[in-house]
Scaffold this motif. Structure first.
Motif, PDB file in Angstrom:
ATOM      1  N   SER A 183       0.993  -9.556 -12.962  1.00  0.00           N
ATOM      2  CA  SER A 183       1.518  -8.199 -13.062  1.00  0.00           C
ATOM      3  C   SER A 183       2.816  -8.091 -12.270  1.00  0.00           C
ATOM      4  O   SER A 183       3.162  -8.975 -11.482  1.00  0.00           O
ATOM      5  CB  SER A 183       0.496  -7.198 -12.528  1.00  0.00           C
ATOM      6  N   ILE A 184       3.492  -7.005 -12.475  1.00  0.00           N
ATOM      7  CA  ILE A 184       4.717  -6.749 -11.711  1.00  0.00           C
ATOM      8  C   ILE A 184       4.290  -6.471 -10.271  1.00  0.00           C
ATOM      9  O   ILE A 184       3.332  -5.725 -10.040  1.00  0.00           O
ATOM     10  CB  ILE A 184       5.470  -5.542 -12.296  1.00  0.00           C
ATOM     11  N   PRO A 185       4.972  -7.065  -9.298  1.00  0.00           N
ATOM     12  CA  PRO A 185       4.590  -6.817  -7.901  1.00  0.00           C
ATOM     13  C   PRO A 185       4.635  -5.319  -7.571  1.00  0.00           C
ATOM     14  O   PRO A 185       5.504  -4.601  -8.038  1.00  0.00           O
ATOM     15  CB  PRO A 185       5.642  -7.572  -7.094  1.00  0.00           C
ATOM     16  N   ALA A 186       3.669  -4.888  -6.773  1.00  0.00           N
ATOM     17  CA  ALA A 186       3.620  -3.483  -6.362  1.00  0.00           C
ATOM     18  C   ALA A 186       4.804  -3.168  -5.452  1.00  0.00           C
ATOM     19  O   ALA A 186       5.314  -4.044  -4.746  1.00  0.00           O
ATOM     20  CB  ALA A 186       2.311  -3.216  -5.627  1.00  0.00           C
ATOM     21  N   LEU A 187       5.216  -1.913  -5.488  1.00  0.00           N
ATOM     22  CA  LEU A 187       6.274  -1.481  -4.581  1.00  0.00           C
ATOM     23  C   LEU A 187       5.747  -1.505  -3.149  1.00  0.00           C
ATOM     24  O   LEU A 187       4.546  -1.348  -2.910  1.00  0.00           O
ATOM     25  CB  LEU A 187       6.724  -0.067  -4.941  1.00  0.00           C
ATOM     26  N   GLU A 188       6.647  -1.684  -2.213  1.00  0.00           N
ATOM     27  CA  GLU A 188       6.233  -1.688  -0.811  1.00  0.00           C
ATOM     28  C   GLU A 188       5.736  -0.301  -0.420  1.00  0.00           C
ATOM     29  O   GLU A 188       6.305   0.708  -0.848  1.00  0.00           O
ATOM     30  CB  GLU A 188       7.406  -2.057   0.092  1.00  0.00           C
TER      31      GLU A 188
ATOM     32  N   ASN B 294       2.805  -5.152   4.947  1.00  0.00           N
ATOM     33  CA  ASN B 294       2.601  -4.242   3.822  1.00  0.00           C
ATOM     34  C   ASN B 294       1.108  -3.976   3.617  1.00  0.00           C
ATOM     35  O   ASN B 294       0.695  -2.844   3.360  1.00  0.00           O
ATOM     36  CB  ASN B 294       3.218  -4.801   2.540  1.00  0.00           C
ATOM     37  N   VAL B 295       0.302  -5.018   3.744  1.00  0.00           N
ATOM     38  CA  VAL B 295      -1.155  -4.863   3.614  1.00  0.00           C
ATOM     39  C   VAL B 295      -1.670  -3.947   4.727  1.00  0.00           C
ATOM     40  O   VAL B 295      -2.495  -3.054   4.477  1.00  0.00           O
ATOM     41  CB  VAL B 295      -1.859  -6.237   3.650  1.00  0.00           C
TER      42      VAL B 295
END
Length: 66
Positions: free
Chosen positions: A16-21, A54-55
């Motif tokens: 998938s497209i990486p999630a936004l920060e 980010n996590v």
């Protein structure tokens, strides 16, 4: 006698497209500190640390909502 080995590749991997920060919440001291740490890690060229932070920000947001 051994069973024959598989000679074909497995199916494609769908990414998938990486999630936004995640965006630090204004007025939250924890978010502000994590945002500074993330900026420092980015300047230091440490993308792994950026991802880890980010996590942490996402988890912190989830704790605030719960």
């Amino acid at each position: 006698m051994k069973p024959p080995q598989q000679t074909t590749m497995s199916g494609p991997v769908h990414l998938s497209i990486p999630a936004l920060e995640p965006v630090p919440v204004q007025g939250c001291k924890i978010c502000a500190a994590l945002g500074r740490q993330r900026a420092d890690a980015r300047r230091a060229g440490n993308p792994s640390k950026v991802t880890d932070i980010n996590v942490e920000i996402r988890r912190h947001h989830a704790e605030e909502v719960s």
